[in-house]
Write a protein that holds these residues in place. Structure first.
Motif, PDB file in Angstrom:
ATOM      1  N   LYS A   1      -6.788   2.390  -9.249  1.00  0.00           N
ATOM      2  CA  LYS A   1      -7.450   1.081  -9.252  1.00  0.00           C
ATOM      3  C   LYS A   1      -6.670   0.080  -8.399  1.00  0.00           C
ATOM      4  O   LYS A   1      -7.260  -0.707  -7.651  1.00  0.00           O
ATOM      5  N   GLN A   2      -5.369   0.118  -8.496  1.00  0.00           N
ATOM      6  CA  GLN A   2      -4.522  -0.776  -7.710  1.00  0.00           C
ATOM      7  C   GLN A   2      -4.695  -0.510  -6.207  1.00  0.00           C
ATOM      8  O   GLN A   2      -4.807  -1.439  -5.420  1.00  0.00           O
TER       9      GLN A   2
ATOM     10  N   ARG B   1       0.819  -1.211   0.000  1.00  0.00           N
ATOM     11  CA  ARG B   1       0.000   0.000   0.000  1.00  0.00           C
ATOM     12  C   ARG B   1       0.856   1.266   0.000  1.00  0.00           C
ATOM     13  O   ARG B   1       0.621   2.172  -0.802  1.00  0.00           O
TER      14      ARG B   1
ATOM     15  N   ALA C   1      -7.348   0.793  -4.784  1.00  0.00           N
ATOM     16  CA  ALA C   1      -8.688   0.341  -4.414  1.00  0.00           C
ATOM     17  C   ALA C   1      -8.718  -1.174  -4.193  1.00  0.00           C
ATOM     18  O   ALA C   1      -9.363  -1.664  -3.259  1.00  0.00           O
ATOM     19  N   GLU C   2      -8.013  -1.932  -5.032  1.00  0.00           N
ATOM     20  CA  GLU C   2      -7.949  -3.386  -4.875  1.00  0.00           C
ATOM     21  C   GLU C   2      -7.247  -3.764  -3.570  1.00  0.00           C
ATOM     22  O   GLU C   2      -7.693  -4.663  -2.854  1.00  0.00           O
ATOM     23  N   ILE C   3      -6.165  -3.094  -3.266  1.00  0.00           N
ATOM     24  CA  ILE C   3      -5.441  -3.362  -2.025  1.00  0.00           C
ATOM     25  C   ILE C   3      -6.322  -3.039  -0.829  1.00  0.00           C
ATOM     26  O   ILE C   3      -6.424  -3.837   0.115  1.00  0.00           O
TER      27      ILE C   3
ATOM     28  N   ARG D   1      -9.562  -2.965  -0.667  1.00  0.00           N
ATOM     29  CA  ARG D   1     -10.651  -3.939  -0.606  1.00  0.00           C
ATOM     30  C   ARG D   1     -10.171  -5.234   0.059  1.00  0.00           C
ATOM     31  O   ARG D   1     -10.838  -5.789   0.924  1.00  0.00           O
ATOM     32  N   ARG D   2      -8.996  -5.699  -0.344  1.00  0.00           N
ATOM     33  CA  ARG D   2      -8.455  -6.934   0.228  1.00  0.00           C
ATOM     34  C   ARG D   2      -8.100  -6.736   1.710  1.00  0.00           C
ATOM     35  O   ARG D   2      -8.338  -7.630   2.524  1.00  0.00           O
TER      36      ARG D   2
END
Length: 173
Positions: free
Chosen positions: A62-63, A35, A65-67, A69-70
């Motif tokens: 986007k990257q 992050r 946001a994916e991190i 979310r996980r």
């Protein structure tokens, strides 16, 4: 039309000690390493000017946001999970955490599986979810029992050749 989706099936909240440690390491790596790297790259891309045509900026958002979310998922999931690291009172029967050797009754082919939680499954390593059809068919069965499981290829009959709860990960695939 809205974006409504039916709620996902509830998965079993059991996990092995190894699986729990692996999820904690993943959360730590995402939060402490990946992050901050992405945030620095996002800041550098934002400093380049016009964000509407900046592919690097869009990609990094986007990257990130994916991190995030996980990280949210892992944080919530780790609180829900119950670590099971002791052998059951009846070690001759198949329960959570069992390492099982199965022989296909029709072909004689031997398979090795370990029954684990849904968060740590890996078919290539022989780790199958306790929620899978094969694991459900195996639960509470004993050595030399015949088990019929509905697999994607159709019904298959297995004979249980071995059941163990040894924590020796090098011995089994």
């Amino acid at each position: 039309m809205g974006r409504w989706r039916p709620p996902p099936e509830k998965s079993t909240a059991l996990i092995t000690r190894d699986g729990h440690e692996r999820l904690k390491r993943e959360l730590d790596e995402l939060w402490r390493q990946r992050r901050p790297e992405v945030v620095r790259a996002l800041a550098a891309a934002a400093a380049e000017g016009d964000r509407s045509e900046n592919a690097e900026y869009t990609y990094r958002k986007k990257q990130l946001a994916e991190i995030d979310r996980r990280v949210r998922y892992l944080s919530k999931r780790l609180e829900q999970l119950r670590v099971v690291d002791e052998a059951p009172s009846d070690p001759d029967a198949v329960f959570f955490g069992a390492r099982v050797e199965l022989e296909n009754a029709a072909t004689g082919e031997v398979h090795h599986y370990r029954i684990v939680g849904p968060d740590e499954t890996d078919a290539r390593d022989g780790l199958i979810s306790i929620d899978s059809p094969l694991a459900r068919a195996l639960l509470r069965k004993r050595l030399d029992d015949e088990v019929e499981a509905m697999l994607p290829a159709g019904p298959v009959t297995f004979v249980i050749a071995d059941v163990s709860y040894a924590d020796d990960t090098a011995a089994q695939p």
